[in-house]
Design an enzyme around this catalytic site. Structure first.
Site, PDB file in Angstrom:
ATOM      1  N   TYR A   1     -12.228  -2.299  12.667  1.00  0.00           N
ATOM      2  CA  TYR A   1     -10.847  -1.848  12.444  1.00  0.00           C
ATOM      3  C   TYR A   1      -9.996  -2.112  13.682  1.00  0.00           C
ATOM      4  CZ  TYR A   1      -6.977   1.427  11.607  1.00  0.00           C
ATOM      5  OH  TYR A   1      -5.738   1.997  11.452  1.00  0.00           O
TER       6      TYR A   1
ATOM      7  N   VAL B   1      -3.273  -7.077  -1.307  1.00  0.00           N
ATOM      8  CA  VAL B   1      -3.012  -7.971  -0.171  1.00  0.00           C
ATOM      9  C   VAL B   1      -4.222  -8.845   0.174  1.00  0.00           C
ATOM     10  CG1 VAL B   1      -1.312  -6.350   0.770  1.00  0.00           C
ATOM     11  CG2 VAL B   1      -3.636  -6.377   1.705  1.00  0.00           C
TER      12      VAL B   1
ATOM     13  N   GLY C   1       0.819  -1.219   0.000  1.00  0.00           N
ATOM     14  CA  GLY C   1       0.000   0.000   0.000  1.00  0.00           C
ATOM     15  C   GLY C   1       0.842   1.253   0.000  1.00  0.00           C
TER      16      GLY C   1
HETATM   17  N1  LIG Z   1      -3.939   7.641   9.252  1.00  0.00           N
HETATM   18  C1  LIG Z   1      -3.992   7.299  10.531  1.00  0.00           C
HETATM   19  O1  LIG Z   1      -4.342   8.115  11.409  1.00  0.00           O
HETATM   20  C2  LIG Z   1      -3.595   5.918  10.961  1.00  0.00           C
HETATM   21  C3  LIG Z   1      -3.529   5.649  12.345  1.00  0.00           C
HETATM   22  C4  LIG Z   1      -3.117   4.386  12.766  1.00  0.00           C
HETATM   23  C5  LIG Z   1      -2.802   3.427  11.829  1.00  0.00           C
HETATM   24  N2  LIG Z   1      -2.887   3.696  10.484  1.00  0.00           N
HETATM   25  C6  LIG Z   1      -2.525   2.648   9.544  1.00  0.00           C
HETATM   26  O2  LIG Z   1      -1.465   3.098   8.721  1.00  0.00           O
HETATM   27  C7  LIG Z   1      -1.487   2.406   7.461  1.00  0.00           C
HETATM   28  C8  LIG Z   1      -1.423   3.402   6.314  1.00  0.00           C
HETATM   29  O3  LIG Z   1      -2.578   4.201   6.380  1.00  0.00           O
HETATM   30  P1  LIG Z   1      -2.717   5.640   5.697  1.00  0.00           P
HETATM   31  O4  LIG Z   1      -3.336   6.507   6.721  1.00  0.00           O
HETATM   32  O5  LIG Z   1      -1.444   6.039   5.044  1.00  0.00           O
HETATM   33  O6  LIG Z   1      -3.853   5.313   4.636  1.00  0.00           O
HETATM   34  P2  LIG Z   1      -4.069   5.685   3.076  1.00  0.00           P
HETATM   35  O7  LIG Z   1      -3.503   7.017   2.759  1.00  0.00           O
HETATM   36  O8  LIG Z   1      -5.520   5.422   2.844  1.00  0.00           O
HETATM   37  O9  LIG Z   1      -3.206   4.564   2.336  1.00  0.00           O
HETATM   38  C9  LIG Z   1      -3.515   3.208   2.470  1.00  0.00           C
HETATM   39  C10 LIG Z   1      -2.847   2.445   1.368  1.00  0.00           C
HETATM   40  O10 LIG Z   1      -3.206   1.050   1.512  1.00  0.00           O
HETATM   41  C11 LIG Z   1      -3.670   0.603   0.249  1.00  0.00           C
HETATM   42  N3  LIG Z   1      -4.556  -0.547   0.317  1.00  0.00           N
HETATM   43  C12 LIG Z   1      -5.796  -0.649   0.835  1.00  0.00           C
HETATM   44  N4  LIG Z   1      -6.293  -1.885   0.618  1.00  0.00           N
HETATM   45  C13 LIG Z   1      -5.319  -2.576  -0.045  1.00  0.00           C
HETATM   46  C14 LIG Z   1      -5.219  -3.884  -0.557  1.00  0.00           C
HETATM   47  N5  LIG Z   1      -6.229  -4.774  -0.468  1.00  0.00           N
HETATM   48  N6  LIG Z   1      -4.069  -4.257  -1.172  1.00  0.00           N
HETATM   49  C15 LIG Z   1      -3.034  -3.400  -1.305  1.00  0.00           C
HETATM   50  N7  LIG Z   1      -3.090  -2.123  -0.876  1.00  0.00           N
HETATM   51  C16 LIG Z   1      -4.225  -1.723  -0.244  1.00  0.00           C
HETATM   52  C17 LIG Z   1      -4.358   1.818  -0.342  1.00  0.00           C
HETATM   53  O11 LIG Z   1      -4.589   1.623  -1.722  1.00  0.00           O
HETATM   54  P3  LIG Z   1      -6.035   1.959  -2.383  1.00  0.00           P
HETATM   55  O12 LIG Z   1      -6.109   3.453  -2.442  1.00  0.00           O
HETATM   56  O13 LIG Z   1      -5.964   1.274  -3.703  1.00  0.00           O
HETATM   57  O14 LIG Z   1      -7.090   1.397  -1.469  1.00  0.00           O
HETATM   58  C18 LIG Z   1      -3.328   2.886  -0.017  1.00  0.00           C
HETATM   59  O15 LIG Z   1      -2.260   2.835  -0.938  1.00  0.00           O
HETATM   60  C19 LIG Z   1      -2.767   1.561   7.487  1.00  0.00           C
HETATM   61  O16 LIG Z   1      -2.462   0.236   7.878  1.00  0.00           O
HETATM   62  C20 LIG Z   1      -3.602   2.229   8.578  1.00  0.00           C
HETATM   63  O17 LIG Z   1      -4.537   1.359   9.168  1.00  0.00           O
HETATM   64  C21 LIG Z   1      -3.291   4.927  10.031  1.00  0.00           C
END
Ligand SMILES: NC(=O)c1ccc[n+]([C@@H]2O[C@H](COP(=O)([O-])OP(=O)(O)OC[C@H]3O[C@@H](n4cnc5c(N)ncnc54)[C@H](OP(=O)(O)O)[C@@H]3O)[C@@H](O)[C@H]2O)c1
Length: 241
Positions: free
Chosen positions: A164, A61, A10
């Site tokens: 989640y 994934v 991702g």
């Molecule tokens: N932002 C926060 O506050 C926060 C807090 C705690 C933890 N996290 C965790 O940090 C990580 C990154 O999050 P982010 O905030 O950077 O989110 P984001 O900007 O939405 O990016 C998420 C990435 O994961 C990809 N993804 C989703 N489903 C997928 C799949 N089935 N196969 C491959 N790629 C997939 C998305 O691609 P698509 O666009 O194609 O779906 C995107 O590239 C995640 O695990 C999230 O749960 C985030």
């Protein structure tokens, strides 16, 4: 080809892309995982324009066929993997009560955040075991901490994102169990809490910048001795399970 080879799932946007950029700047060869070909190509081009060595790995994934194809591509092109950063994640439920949250949404969260992460890791382990020093970093969340979530003084206490949260708690259990299984090997396994970060994800929009959100992951990925395993941490230190 002496650069550490690092696969980030991702990684075409958000924190995944920032991790790719910062590790690439630190000298890693980046395998940029993306399920969106166009966005993946754009992201790889952006890294390459900055002088970073990077290749696109098409990887959904939640799709076993896609994981196997990615594993085969890395095997034939590189024959090993040094680091796996399980970053891909989704939030299908936000502010929905556990008493009524649709099972399909909970399954959807688990399909990507937990089953996808476990399956990618299992398929990449034979490649990681060919490296002399390898790291698995699972991007978790403080909202998945049972200790934090059950503390009435914590802001997470009121956080209704049960599917989640449960998927991230399950990720933490995978971290503990896999780190334990691999404790006598050269592979370390850790969970990281990015904090609440301003990204596109549904849990995003938080006060931290993307750079702040990836700081602990980058620090761990660059840790030279690779001596830390079986932990859950963020930039403030250890996060309780
Ligand atoms: N932002 C926060 O506050 C926060 C807090 C705690 C933890 N996290 C965790 O940090 C990580 C990154 O999050 P982010 O905030 O950077 O989110 P984001 O900007 O939405 O990016 C998420 C990435 O994961 C990809 N993804 C989703 N489903 C997928 C799949 N089935 N196969 C491959 N790629 C997939 C998305 O691609 P698509 O666009 O194609 O779906 C995107 O590239 C995640 O695990 C999230 O749960 C985030």
């Amino acid at each position: 080809m002496n650069k550490p080879l690092t696969l980030i799932t991702g990684a075409d946007k958000g924190m995944g892309f920032e991790i790719a950029k910062e590790l690439g700047q630190a000298g890693h060869h980046i395998l940029l995982g993306s399920r969106n070909k166009d966005r993946g190509i754009t992201a790889v081009n952006t890294l390459q324009q900055e002088g970073i060595t990077a290749n696109l790995i098409l990887l959904d994934v939640a799709d076993e066929t896609s994981i196997i194809a990615a594993q085969q591509a890395i095997t034939s092109d590189f024959g090993k993997l040094d680091n796996l950063i399980n970053n891909a994640g989704i939030t299908l439920d936000n502010w929905e009560k556990p008493s009524t949250l649709a099972i399909e949404k909970i399954r959807g969260d688990f399909d990507v955040n937990f089953f996808g992460l476990v399956s990618v890791t299992q398929h990449m382990l034979p490649l990681l075991s060919k490296s002399t020093s390898s790291k698995i970093i699972n991007i978790s969340s403080a909202v998945g901490s049972l200790t934090v979530a059950s503390d009435p003084t914590s802001s997470v206490y009121k956080h209704f994102s049960f599917g989640y949260q449960a998927s991230k708690a399950a990720v933490n259990m995978f971290t503990i169990d896999l780190a334990n299984e691999l404790k006598d090997t050269q592979i370390t396994v850790n969970s990281v809490n990015p904090g609440w970060v301003a990204t596109d994800s549904d849990v995003g929009g938080g006060p931290k910048t993307i750079k702040e959100g990836v700081a602990r992951t980058v620090e761990l990925a660059l840790q030279p001795t690779n001596s830390i395993s079986g932990t859950f941490s963020d930039t403030d230190g250890i996060v309780p399970w």
